[in-house]
Design a protein around this motif. Structure first.
Motif, PDB file in Angstrom:
ATOM      1  N   CYS A  30       0.826  -1.216   0.000  1.00  0.00           N
ATOM      2  CA  CYS A  30       0.000   0.000   0.000  1.00  0.00           C
ATOM      3  C   CYS A  30       0.860   1.266   0.000  1.00  0.00           C
TER       4      CYS A  30
ATOM      5  N   GLU B  55       0.138  -4.475   6.199  1.00  0.00           N
ATOM      6  CA  GLU B  55      -0.975  -5.218   6.790  1.00  0.00           C
ATOM      7  C   GLU B  55      -1.094  -6.645   6.270  1.00  0.00           C
ATOM      8  N   THR B  56      -0.729  -6.841   5.009  1.00  0.00           N
ATOM      9  CA  THR B  56      -1.051  -8.127   4.392  1.00  0.00           C
ATOM     10  C   THR B  56       0.028  -9.193   4.582  1.00  0.00           C
TER      11      THR B  56
ATOM     12  N   CYS C 209      -0.900   2.478   4.552  1.00  0.00           N
ATOM     13  CA  CYS C 209      -1.441   1.218   5.066  1.00  0.00           C
ATOM     14  C   CYS C 209      -1.812   1.393   6.544  1.00  0.00           C
ATOM     15  N   ASP C 210      -2.818   0.626   6.941  1.00  0.00           N
ATOM     16  CA  ASP C 210      -3.544   0.865   8.202  1.00  0.00           C
ATOM     17  C   ASP C 210      -2.730   1.447   9.360  1.00  0.00           C
TER      18      ASP C 210
ATOM     19  N   HIS D 192      -3.613   2.240  -1.150  1.00  0.00           N
ATOM     20  CA  HIS D 192      -4.080   1.384  -0.053  1.00  0.00           C
ATOM     21  C   HIS D 192      -5.505   0.909  -0.339  1.00  0.00           C
ATOM     22  N   CYS D 193      -6.053   0.105   0.555  1.00  0.00           N
ATOM     23  CA  CYS D 193      -7.392  -0.458   0.366  1.00  0.00           C
ATOM     24  C   CYS D 193      -8.384   0.651   0.018  1.00  0.00           C
TER      25      CYS D 193
ATOM     26  N   ALA E 219      -7.468   2.044   6.505  1.00  0.00           N
ATOM     27  CA  ALA E 219      -6.567   3.007   5.870  1.00  0.00           C
ATOM     28  C   ALA E 219      -7.335   4.241   5.404  1.00  0.00           C
TER      29      ALA E 219
HETATM   30 FE1  FES Z   1      -2.780  -1.834   3.384  1.00  0.00          FE
HETATM   31 FE2  FES Z   1      -5.463  -2.453   3.474  1.00  0.00          FE
HETATM   32  S1  FES Z   1      -3.744  -3.765   3.334  1.00  0.00           S
HETATM   33  S2  FES Z   1      -4.487  -0.556   3.609  1.00  0.00           S
END
Ligand code: FES
Length: 577
Positions: A59, A91-92, A127-128, A199-200, A206
């Motif tokens: 992200c 996050e992933t 990212c988050d 990002h998402c 995020a």
């Molecule tokens: Fe990075 Fe959702 S995985 S913002």
């Protein structure tokens, strides 16, 4: 830089570059190996560009380019940009959960800022966890600071339909369980979901946190929604680079922006966007760094009557790209203008109201008017009772209305391994009106407070066509997820909270309107169970995990480490030579 353009007060950076001694020679000389001319050391503001770029954080993988635009802006305004890396939280990929490392990243940010010759800071985050970690660390230094978010990915597109990051992962997982989708379909779908930098693009954590940055006033207007690959994101980064130089001149520090009013505005905006429950934990932690009193009850009080205006996944239909084209966050803030603190100051020197008052809504399906909201209840509900004496949270806009008042039999999973082992077992005795309980997934228990609170329903339930059940845990939930899910139950099971005492067959009552979460078991029986309860063994005897588990606070306090709460400012330390 001419004398008129020089800042009016003494800068931190002059303690490094502006002296006439051996140490200043060392500070300047080694910097010159990067091709920096001597005139850059003439007393101009030094701007740190705090970068969470990493290929392991997809992200934020475009952040070297984004930093370049910030750098140009700093140079435009006569500043001296210095980009520096900090720990990145993807996050992933990270195990067991990025949240285990949010505070570690915040420590990195804080100490990197304080130890270096920075007068102002631009935070690059996406990212988050990167957003709260950078805000927390920077807040403990309290220099003039602007947040720049990396922007969401373009809409996912799969076989002619919009698909949303995360939200469709949960949907596809369920479809795989029921046989509506093959593994081949899944592989095609994953390529279609993440098709650009960013990002998402759901209103997950995020996007919620990027919105919080804008609502708090610590980012420029439109920060929340410009897609990562839209050229206007680069312009925003460049404008932030220009503006931070002015902020240094004005000595406009974070603490002047992130006031109690700013946090209250952010909480209201979170309700209006149907934002992630994770924002609760993160904003409590940021406020704690600044000494701003903020509690779970503020979330309930300010969110209780706040309608959700934004029709975005996971609660709705659209995605962040649509949100931007509809006018983005300024439209939402203007719509709730009668509730917010209009005079809250923002980083561009204007009040939040001045920034949004002329915003135009270009698509009333995506952003609904406050008078005819997308959902009546947008805020976060804070539940209390003998099962959650220090509180638990639920997101009404993502829940099933029929389950908001519910009484059912508990089906208990002692931890995530127990859940994974048994949840899809055809022999599991479970009915749709049972309450699924998952323990030991809180800050200390997992460890790290993962996003497993929205765990999938048992396969045998899904096959009956049931899409939601009441679920209760001490975990968090992905901001992209949905369901009638009680989260952040505090104290957590591993800290001896009442959740640890629940047994399969107990009756649990949830009443969201009454903000009640009750375990219908006699006090004497609970006392008997408590006398036999044993704390889980430590996860580690050394290193970060040991420090974290010994000092982490509970969810109702923001999950910061107890010794990191507060601020140490940015006093210049001793020389090293
Ligand atoms: Fe990075 Fe959702 S995985 S913002």
């Amino acid at each position: 830089m001419n004398d008129e353009a020089k800042p009016k007060h003494k800068l931190r950076s002059t303690e490094w570059f502006g002296r006439h001694d051996r140490d200043a020679l060392v500070h300047r000389s080694w910097m010159k190996n990067q091709g920096i001319p001597h005139d850059q050391f003439d007393g101009r503001p030094v701007i740190g560009i705090c970068n969470t770029w990493s290929e392991a954080t997809p992200c934020n993988a475009h952040f070297r380019d984004l930093a370049e635009h910030v750098r140009r802006g700093v140079l435009d305004a006569g500043g001296f940009p210095i980009e520096f890396p900090v720990m990145s939280l993807g996050e992933t990929l990270m195990r067991p959960t990025t949240m285990l490392f949010r505070n570690q990243c915040a420590m990195d940010v804080e100490e990197s800022i304080r130890a270096n010759p920075f007068d102002g800071i631009v935070l690059l985050m996406g990212c988050d966890k990167t957003t709260p970690a950078l805000l927390m660390g920077a807040a403990s230094c309290d220099l003039p600071t602007i947040g720049v978010s990396g922007g969401p990915m373009l809409n996912g597109k799969f076989r002619g339909e919009n698909i949303g990051s995360g939200t469709h992962v949960w949907k596809f997982t369920e479809m795989l369980k029921t046989g509506e989708m093959t593994e081949r379909d899944m592989i095609e779908a994953e390529s279609c979901m993440s098709r650009s930098a960013g990002h998402c693009m759901t209103m997950g954590t995020a996007s919620t946190m990027a919105s919080m940055v804008e609502a708090l006033g610590i980012g420029l207007p439109t920060n929340a929604a410009i897609p990562a690959v839209d050229s206007r994101r680069k312009v925003l980064a460049r404008m932030a680079g220009r503006r931070i130089v002015g902020m240094v001149d004005e000595d406009l520090r974070m603490s002047k922006i992130l006031t109690r009013e700013a946090f209250e505005n952010a909480i209201m905006v979170n309700g209006a966007i149907g934002g992630s429950t994770n924002a609760v934990v993160h904003l409590l932690a940021v406020a704690g760094r600044l000494g701003v009193p903020l509690t779970l009850d503020d979330w309930d009080r300010l969110g209780r009557t706040m309608p959700c205006l934004v029709n975005l996944m996971p609660s709705g239909q659209y995605l962040m790209e649509d949100f931007y084209y509809a006018g983005g966050l300024p439209v939402v803030i203007r719509e709730i203008g009668e509730w917010i603190h209009r005079n809250a100051l923002t980083v561009n020197g204007c009040t939040i109201w001045e920034n949004v008052k002329d915003a135009v809504n270009y698509n009333a399906d995506v952003i609904t008017p406050a008078a005819t909201p997308f959902k009546r209840q947008g805020g976060i509900a804070v539940l209390r009772g003998n099962l959650a004496p220090d509180g638990a949270v639920l997101k009404p806009s993502a829940a099933t209305p029929a389950l908001m008042k519910h009484r059912g039999r508990a089906i208990v999973f002692e931890d995530i391994d127990d859940l994974n082992r048994r949840v899809d077992d055809p022999a599991l005795e479970v009915a749709p009106d049972d309450v699924l309980v998952l323990k030991n997934c809180g800050p200390k228990g997992y460890p790290g407070f993962p996003e497993v609170g929205n765990f999938a329903l048992p396969a045998k339930i899904l096959k009956q066509g049931v899409t939601d059940m009441v679920r209760i845990s001490d975990a968090r939930m992905s901001g992209t997820a949905y369901g009638t899910v009680v989260l952040h139950t505090a104290p957590e099971a591993a800290a001896g909270g009442p959740l640890a005492l629940v047994q399969t067959g107990d009756i649990i009552e949830l009443d969201v309107d009454a903000r009640r979460l009750h375990l219908d078991v006699a006090d004497a029986e609970l006392a008997r169970r408590r006398s036999r309860w044993k704390a889980p063994a430590p996860h580690s005897t050394r290193g970060w995990v040991k420090l974290y588990c010994e000092t982490v606070q509970q969810a109702d306090k923001g999950v910061d480490l107890d010794f990191l709460v507060g601020s140490s400012g940015a006093t210049v330390g001793r020389e090293s030579h």
